[in-house]
Design a protein around this motif. Structure first.
Motif, short mmCIF file in Angstrom:
data_model
loop_
_atom_site.label_atom_id
_atom_site.label_comp_id
_atom_site.label_asym_id
_atom_site.label_seq_id
_atom_site.Cartn_x
_atom_site.Cartn_y
_atom_site.Cartn_z
N GLN A 256 0.83 -1.21 0.00
CA GLN A 256 0.00 0.00 0.00
C GLN A 256 0.86 1.26 0.00
O GLN A 256 0.61 2.21 -0.74
CB GLN A 256 -0.92 0.01 1.22
CG GLN A 256 -2.23 -0.75 1.04
CD GLN A 256 -3.14 -0.56 2.24
OE1 GLN A 256 -2.70 -0.54 3.39
NE2 GLN A 256 -4.43 -0.44 1.97
N GLU A 257 1.87 1.26 0.86
CA GLU A 257 2.75 2.42 0.97
C GLU A 257 3.54 2.63 -0.32
O GLU A 257 3.69 3.77 -0.79
CB GLU A 257 3.71 2.23 2.14
CG GLU A 257 3.00 2.19 3.50
CD GLU A 257 3.94 1.79 4.62
OE1 GLU A 257 5.15 1.59 4.34
OE2 GLU A 257 3.47 1.65 5.77
N HIS A 258 4.02 1.54 -0.89
CA HIS A 258 4.78 1.63 -2.13
C HIS A 258 3.90 2.14 -3.27
O HIS A 258 4.33 2.98 -4.08
CB HIS A 258 5.36 0.25 -2.49
CG HIS A 258 6.35 0.29 -3.62
ND1 HIS A 258 7.69 0.47 -3.43
CD2 HIS A 258 6.17 0.20 -4.96
CE1 HIS A 258 8.31 0.47 -4.59
NE2 HIS A 258 7.41 0.31 -5.55
N GLN A 259 2.66 1.65 -3.32
CA GLN A 259 1.74 2.08 -4.37
C GLN A 259 1.40 3.56 -4.23
O GLN A 259 1.24 4.27 -5.23
CB GLN A 259 0.46 1.24 -4.33
CG GLN A 259 -0.42 1.39 -5.56
CD GLN A 259 -1.63 0.49 -5.50
OE1 GLN A 259 -2.59 0.79 -4.78
NE2 GLN A 259 -1.61 -0.61 -6.25
N ALA A 260 1.29 4.02 -2.97
CA ALA A 260 1.01 5.44 -2.74
C ALA A 260 2.14 6.31 -3.29
O ALA A 260 1.90 7.39 -3.86
CB ALA A 260 0.82 5.69 -1.25
N ARG A 261 3.39 5.85 -3.12
CA ARG A 261 4.54 6.60 -3.67
C ARG A 261 4.52 6.58 -5.20
O ARG A 261 4.80 7.59 -5.85
CB ARG A 261 5.85 6.03 -3.14
CG ARG A 261 6.06 6.25 -1.64
CD ARG A 261 7.49 5.96 -1.24
NE ARG A 261 7.86 4.57 -1.45
CZ ARG A 261 7.68 3.60 -0.55
NH1 ARG A 261 7.14 3.89 0.63
NH2 ARG A 261 8.05 2.37 -0.82
N GLU A 262 4.18 5.41 -5.77
CA GLU A 262 4.12 5.30 -7.24
C GLU A 262 3.05 6.23 -7.81
O GLU A 262 3.21 6.79 -8.89
CB GLU A 262 3.83 3.85 -7.66
CG GLU A 262 4.99 2.91 -7.44
CD GLU A 262 4.69 1.50 -7.91
OE1 GLU A 262 5.62 0.79 -8.31
OE2 GLU A 262 3.50 1.10 -7.87
N ARG A 263 1.97 6.39 -7.08
CA ARG A 263 0.86 7.23 -7.53
C ARG A 263 1.32 8.69 -7.68
O ARG A 263 0.78 9.44 -8.50
CB ARG A 263 -0.30 7.11 -6.55
CG ARG A 263 -1.60 7.76 -7.03
CD ARG A 263 -2.71 7.57 -6.04
NE ARG A 263 -3.28 6.22 -6.09
CZ ARG A 263 -3.08 5.28 -5.17
NH1 ARG A 263 -2.33 5.54 -4.11
NH2 ARG A 263 -3.64 4.10 -5.28
N GLU A 264 2.32 9.08 -6.89
CA GLU A 264 2.79 10.47 -6.90
C GLU A 264 3.87 10.71 -7.96
O GLU A 264 4.20 11.86 -8.24
CB GLU A 264 3.34 10.83 -5.52
CG GLU A 264 2.30 10.77 -4.42
CD GLU A 264 2.92 10.96 -3.04
OE1 GLU A 264 4.18 11.04 -2.98
OE2 GLU A 264 2.18 11.03 -2.05
N TRP A 265 4.40 9.62 -8.54
CA TRP A 265 5.53 9.78 -9.45
C TRP A 265 5.15 10.32 -10.82
O TRP A 265 5.97 10.90 -11.51
CB TRP A 265 6.26 8.44 -9.62
CG TRP A 265 6.98 8.01 -8.38
CD1 TRP A 265 7.28 8.79 -7.30
CD2 TRP A 265 7.47 6.71 -8.08
NE1 TRP A 265 7.92 8.06 -6.34
CE2 TRP A 265 8.06 6.77 -6.79
CE3 TRP A 265 7.49 5.50 -8.76
CZ2 TRP A 265 8.65 5.67 -6.19
CZ3 TRP A 265 8.07 4.39 -8.17
CH2 TRP A 265 8.64 4.49 -6.90
#
Length: 365
Positions: A256-265
Motif C-alpha cells: 500500500q505504501e509503495h503504491q502510494a509513492r508510485e501514484r505520486e511519481w
C-alpha cells in the motif's frame, strides 16, 4: 390447397407415438426435431430462430468452416473472452485449414479421427489436439441443438490421451531463499502470497484492495486478469476466501505504501488493483514472468514455471500436516479428490509419518 409456410415459421404437433415434433421453415428447408414435451419444441424453435438471426445459417451447402465462423459469433457473448480467443485461434490455425472445406452434414467421425492423427504426426502437441476436440464437440453439440445435424459426430471420435505435466516444486529452504531475495522488491507481497496461498497468477493480479478484510485477515478471491482483461471467476469453488498470516498482512501494508509513492511519481490510472504497473494498470503476464525468472536465477534456484509456485504452496501445506480439505478450499479445487490426485507425490511421506505416530501411540512397554 395446403397453406404454404412462411419463412422462419415454426410448427409443432404431436405424433401418434406420443412424441412432439417441431419444424421450422427456413429458406425452403424444414429442419425437424423430436421432443418429449411441447415446451421443449417451443424452446428449440425460439433458440434456433435466434441463432439464425445471429448468422448461423441452415443449409445443406454450409461447410464446417462456415458453420464454425458463424458459431463463434453466435456464442461470443455467452463465453469468457479467454475462451473465445482460444476457440478462435484453434479454429483458424488447425480445424478450418484441415476440415473446413467439408460440408457440415457430410462430416464423419473418420474425418475427425484422421485429422487428429495427422496433427500428432506433424508434431502438434497433445493439448492442442485435445483442444480441437473440445471445440468441435461443443460446436457440433450446438449444431445438433439447432437442428443442423441429427447427432454429434465427434462423440464417436477418440481424442489423444492427456499427458500429465511434470510438476516441479521448491522445498521449504528454497522458498526461504527466494523470499529473502525478494524482500523489499515491488512484487514482494505478490510472491509471498503465491507461495503461501497457492493463488494462480491471474488471480493474484486480479486482486482488489476492496477484497481485503483487514479485521478478519481474510482475502476474497473473485476474479482474474488475462491479457489485460478482467473477468469474474467461473466456478463457485474458485471464488473463495483465504486467511492470511501476519507476514502476508505486513507485506500488503508495505505494498500500500509503495503504491502510494508510485501514484505520486507521474501518470496514474486510478483503480482498486493491489498489484499494478508503475502507472496503475493491471499487471500482464509478459511483464511479471521475466522478473520471476531473473529473481530465480539470482537466487541460484532451479528454474520452475510461475504456476509451480501454486504447486509448491500446496506441497508445503500438505507436508506441514494441513488437512487436504483445507488445501482444496485454499486452492479453489472443485473436489478433494482433485487435490489428492494432483499432489499424490506428497502422500507417501505423509503415510510414513502416520505409521510412525501409530507406532508411538500403540507401543507396548
Amino acid at each position: 390447397m395446403a397453406k404454404r409456410r412462411a419463412n422462419k415459421e415454426g410448427t409443432i404437433y404431436k405424433r401418434k407415438d406420443g412424441r412432439w415434433c417441431a419444424q421450422i421453415t427456413l429458406n425452403g428447408k424444414r429442419p425437424t426435431k423430436y421432443f418429449d414435451t411441447q415446451r421443449e419444441c417451443q424452446e428449440w424453435i425460439r433458440e434456433t430462430l435466434n441463432q439464425v438471426d445471429r448468422g448461423v445459417a441452415v443449409t445443406t451447402r454450409q461447410t464446417l468452416g462456415e458453420f464454425l465462423a458463424a458459431w463463434l459469433e453466435a456464442v461470443k457473448s455467452s463465453i469468457r473472452p479467454k475462451s473465445y480467443e482460444t476457440y478462435a485461434w484453434n479454429i483458424h490455425h488447425h480445424i478450418s485449414p484441415s476440415l473446413g472445406h467439408i460440408k457440415l452434414r457430410e462430416l464423419r467421425p473418420d474425418h475427425i479421427q484422421r485429422f487428429y492423427t495427422r496433427k500428432l504426426d506433424n508434431g502438434v502437441g497433445t493439448p492442442t489436439v485435445r483442444m480441437s476436440h473440445g471445440v468441435l464437440r461443443r460446436a457440433l453439440g450446438h449444431a445438433v441443438k439447432w437442428g443442423l445435424l441429427a447427432h454429434n459426430v465427434s462423440d464417436a471420435v477418440v481424442p489423444p490421451k492427456a499427458k500429465t505435466k511434470e510438476m516441479s516444486v521448491w522445498d521449504a529452504e528454497q522458498v526461504r531463499c527466494f523470499l529473502r531475495l525478494t524482500e523489499g522488491h515491488r512484487w514482494d507481497a505478490l510472491f509471498y502470497l503465491a507461495v503461501t496461498t497457492g493463488l494462480r497468477q491471474g488471480e493474484l493480479t486480479g486482486l482488489y484492495w476492496s477484497d481485503m478484510d483487514w479485521k478478519s485477515s481474510r482475502l476474497r478471491i473473485q476474479r482474474q486478469v488475462y491479457q489485460g482483461q478482467v473477468s469474474e471467476l467461473k466456478t463457485a469453488s474458485s471464488r473463495r476466501v483465504v486467511t492470511l498470516g501476519e507476514v502476508a498482512l505486513d507485506k500488503l501494508h508495505e505494498r500500500q505504501e509503495h503504491q502510494a509513492r508510485e501514484r505520486e511519481w507521474g501518470i496514474w490510472q486510478e483503480n482498486d488493483f493491489i498489484f499494478t504497473s508503475r502507472r496503475g494498470k493491471p499487471v500482464s503476464h509478459g511483464s511479471l514472468y521475466p522478473v520471476f525468472i531473473d529473481l530465480t536465477k539470482a537466487a541460484g534456484l532451479p528454474r520452475i514455471r510461475f504456476h509451480d509456485l501454486r504447486h509448491t504452496a500446496a506441497t508445503l501445506m500438505l507436508q506441514q500436516g494441513v488437512h487436504p480439505k483445507v488445501v482444496q478450499e485454499r486452492l479453489g479445487h472443485s473436489s478433494i479428490s482433485m487435490t489428492l490426485g494432483t499432489y499424490s507425490h506428497v502422500l507417501p511421506s505423509l503415510q510414513e509419518d502416520v505409521a510412525d505416530r501409530l507406532d508411538e501411540l500403540l507401543w507396548l512397554q
